[in-house]
Design an enzyme around this catalytic site. Structure first.
Site, PDB file in Angstrom:
ATOM      1  CG  ASP A 257       3.053 -26.197 -36.425  1.00 49.75           C
ATOM      2  OD1 ASP A 257       3.514 -25.179 -36.975  1.00 49.75           O
ATOM      3  OD2 ASP A 257       3.732 -27.231 -36.218  1.00 49.75           O
ATOM      4  CG  ASN A 265      10.273 -32.377 -44.621  1.00 46.64           C
ATOM      5  OD1 ASN A 265       9.722 -32.965 -45.528  1.00 46.64           O
ATOM      6  ND2 ASN A 265      10.084 -31.094 -44.382  1.00 46.64           N
ATOM      7  CG  ASP A 274       6.413 -31.248 -50.935  1.00 43.36           C
ATOM      8  OD1 ASP A 274       6.649 -30.575 -49.909  1.00 43.36           O
ATOM      9  OD2 ASP A 274       7.008 -31.080 -52.018  1.00 43.36           O
ATOM     10  CD  GLU A 298       5.728 -26.720 -39.529  1.00 45.12           C
ATOM     11  OE1 GLU A 298       5.916 -25.754 -40.277  1.00 45.12           O
ATOM     12  OE2 GLU A 298       6.231 -26.811 -38.400  1.00 45.12           O
TER      13      GLU A 298
HETATM   14  N1  LIG Z   1       8.239 -31.043 -47.405  1.00 44.99           N
HETATM   15  C1  LIG Z   1       8.095 -29.760 -47.074  1.00 44.99           C
HETATM   16  N2  LIG Z   1       8.667 -29.296 -45.940  1.00 44.99           N
HETATM   17  C2  LIG Z   1       8.487 -28.016 -45.615  1.00 44.99           C
HETATM   18  C3  LIG Z   1       7.759 -27.117 -46.412  1.00 44.99           C
HETATM   19  N3  LIG Z   1       7.755 -25.909 -45.817  1.00 44.99           N
HETATM   20  C4  LIG Z   1       8.462 -26.028 -44.685  1.00 44.99           C
HETATM   21  N4  LIG Z   1       8.914 -27.302 -44.536  1.00 44.99           N
HETATM   22  C5  LIG Z   1       9.718 -27.882 -43.458  1.00 44.99           C
HETATM   23  O1  LIG Z   1       8.963 -27.890 -42.261  1.00 44.99           O
HETATM   24  C6  LIG Z   1       9.904 -28.019 -41.182  1.00 44.99           C
HETATM   25  C7  LIG Z   1       9.403 -27.200 -40.011  1.00 44.99           C
HETATM   26  O2  LIG Z   1      10.161 -27.542 -38.918  1.00 44.99           O
HETATM   27  P1  LIG Z   1       9.988 -26.896 -37.484  1.00 44.99           P
HETATM   28  O3  LIG Z   1       9.545 -25.465 -37.637  1.00 44.99           O
HETATM   29  O4  LIG Z   1      11.234 -27.137 -36.717  1.00 44.99           O
HETATM   30  O5  LIG Z   1       8.777 -27.617 -36.826  1.00 44.99           O
HETATM   31  P2  LIG Z   1       8.537 -29.149 -36.406  1.00 44.99           P
HETATM   32  O6  LIG Z   1       9.651 -30.039 -36.797  1.00 44.99           O
HETATM   33  O7  LIG Z   1       7.191 -29.509 -36.965  1.00 44.99           O
HETATM   34  O8  LIG Z   1       8.480 -29.081 -34.854  1.00 44.99           O
HETATM   35  P3  LIG Z   1       7.238 -28.735 -33.943  1.00 44.99           P
HETATM   36  O9  LIG Z   1       6.425 -27.729 -34.713  1.00 44.99           O
HETATM   37  O10 LIG Z   1       7.827 -28.171 -32.720  1.00 44.99           O
HETATM   38  O11 LIG Z   1       6.490 -29.994 -33.692  1.00 44.99           O
HETATM   39  C8  LIG Z   1      11.245 -27.571 -41.712  1.00 44.99           C
HETATM   40  O12 LIG Z   1      12.090 -28.690 -41.786  1.00 44.99           O
HETATM   41  C9  LIG Z   1      10.953 -27.076 -43.129  1.00 44.99           C
HETATM   42  O13 LIG Z   1      11.984 -27.399 -44.037  1.00 44.99           O
HETATM   43  C10 LIG Z   1       7.193 -27.625 -47.629  1.00 44.99           C
HETATM   44  O14 LIG Z   1       6.528 -26.938 -48.400  1.00 44.99           O
HETATM   45  N5  LIG Z   1       7.392 -28.958 -47.911  1.00 44.99           N
END
Ligand SMILES: Nc1nc2c(ncn2[C@@H]2O[C@H](COP(=O)(O)OP(=O)(O)OP(=O)(O)O)[C@@H](O)[C@H]2O)c(=O)[nH]1
Length: 406
Positions: A257, A265, A274, A298
């Site tokens: 992860d 983002n 992306d 992610e």
């Molecule tokens: N750019 C992009 N963002 C994505 C995609 N799929 C999911 N996300 C974003 O990934 C983010 C995941 O955030 P969280 O689940 O809070 O995880 P995190 O911020 O990495 O926090 P931790 O995992 O605790 O370190 C969200 O803001 C989603 O919008 C994608 O295909 N492209």
């Protein structure tokens, strides 16, 4: 796995069709059914119908073109003999190459219709040319082409053959630039046409094989759609679930992860996010063995087959460090570049990942249990500071051991 080896997956099935004509040389194989004159109509018709369903104007045009040519020869409108047909096949190969350059716009779009009219006009022009000037004469070929190409072959096939080779080279370059099942299918068709011209094979098996190739290219596109993630090119979550139905007796499962991806983002924008996803996917593929899947958002999953647990732990610990140390810089236009260029400024983006790893063992027999253990290990990696690998340890307390990526 290197990306060029991944491209080869587009040629497994077309390759099988392309070796079919060589079955000619196997006396025990009965190729009679392939010479059924109705077969091309069925196969090309099926390709045409599927292309409409799949909204693929490229396959629709290719199938329509083959159908027209085959119908015209079947009705006796075009010469089936060695004098005339190779030129039509070469013209077809050239058009397939051009069709491969285009974008799919839906099989019933106006552009597809306009293109079809242009293709018909070409065929008619060639027909009229041959009618008024006669078939390409041997004298013309010998005078205008290098002698080495025309010494012992039937001169009327040399020019078409050269056109076909040029079309195949063009289509292969296109495939290198835009790898995918449709371009692979159209490229295979140009090879097939070249083979047909070279051997003087009748149109029936060529048109049947072309129909099969086009159907396979659509099925390949369907497979990609169902089991591949469009952004990263990795296998999708759906593919992961199918894979975990029978993962084998010995394997390790890593859940990976990206850390603080939401912040990344929010700060740099979704597009940059992306690109980070693509880069991380590429690094995981490069530095691990086994199958990599985009699990969602992610998060990635890697299934490493075999008993070598220490090897898997070492490779994943290494991966953590490699990603943390990977130089990603933001370009002015918001694009990332994957190498630092000395003297160029650009904001450095530090990306790290947390990894949870579990091995299939006595207490974790079912894939669901292994997935749960890997998830728990990932949770532990996040809670203990991120940028690290935590491994589920088989013990009474079901504990984890962690190792930082820096
Ligand atoms: N750019 C992009 N963002 C994505 C995609 N799929 C999911 N996300 C974003 O990934 C983010 C995941 O955030 P969280 O689940 O809070 O995880 P995190 O911020 O990495 O926090 P931790 O995992 O605790 O370190 C969200 O803001 C989603 O919008 C994608 O295909 N492209």
């Amino acid at each position: 796995m290197p990306s060029y080896l991944q491209w080869l997956r587009f040629f497994w099935l077309p390759g099988l069709i392309l070796i079919l004509p060589f079955a000619h040389y196997l006396p025990w194989l009965d190729l009679g059914p392939l010479y059924n004159k109705q077969l091309p109509f069925f196969l090309l018709g099926a390709a045409l119908v599927l292309s409409v369903l799949y909204r693929s104007s490229r396959v629709a045009l290719a199938a329509g073109l083959f159908l027209l040519l085959y119908a015209a020869t079947s009705l006796g409108l075009l010469p089936e003999g060695a004098q005339g047909l190779p030129l039509y096949l070469a013209l077809m190969a050239l058009n397939l190459m051009l069709i491969a350059c285009a974008r799919d716009r839906g099989a019933l779009s106006l552009i597809a219709l306009a293109w079809l009219l242009v293709l018909i006009a070409q065929g008619m022009a060639l027909f009229l040319l041959q009618e008024c000037c006669g078939p390409l004469s041997r004298q013309f070929v010998l005078e205008n082409l290098p002698v080495w190409v025309s010494e012992d072959r039937d001169a009327s096939v040399i020019l078409p053959l050269l056109v076909c080779v040029a079309a195949a080279v063009g289509a292969s370059l296109l495939f290198i630039l835009f790898p995918g099942p449709t371009v692979a299918g159209l490229f295979s068709c140009t090879l097939l046409l070249g083979y047909g011209i070279w051997t003087g094979l009748p149109l029936v098996p060529i048109a049947s094989a072309a129909g099969l190739l086009l159907i396979l290219s659509l099925l390949g596109a369907g497979y990609e759609f169902a089991f591949r993630d469009a952004l990263t090119g990795l296998l999708s979550r759906r593919a992961f679930y199918y894979h975990m139905l029978a993962p084998g007796r010995h394997y390790s499962l890593a859940m990976i992860d990206i850390d603080h991806f939401k912040k990344l983002n929010d700060r740099f924008g979704h597009q940059t996010g992306d690109q980070v996803l693509r880069m991380v996917a590429g690094l995981i593929n490069r530095h691990t063995t086994g199958r990599t899947f985009r699990f969602g958002g992610e998060e990635f999953a890697v299934v490493i087959p075999g008993r070598d647990r220490m090897g898997a732990e070492k490779a994943l610990g290494h991966l953590c460090g490699k990603i943390a140390a990977y130089p990603m810089r933001l370009r002015a236009a918001g694009r990332l570049r994957d190498r630092m260029i000395p003297g160029r400024s650009g904001q450095r983006i530090k990306v790290t990942v947390s990894i949870g790893l579990a091995h299939r063992e006595k207490s974790l027999k079912k894939p669901d249990a292994v997935l749960k253990a890997a998830d728990l290990a990932l949770y532990k990696a996040k809670r203990s500071g991120r940028n690290r690998l935590c491994v589920h340890v088989e013990a009474r307390d079901q504990s984890t051991k962690c190792k930082s990526g820096t």
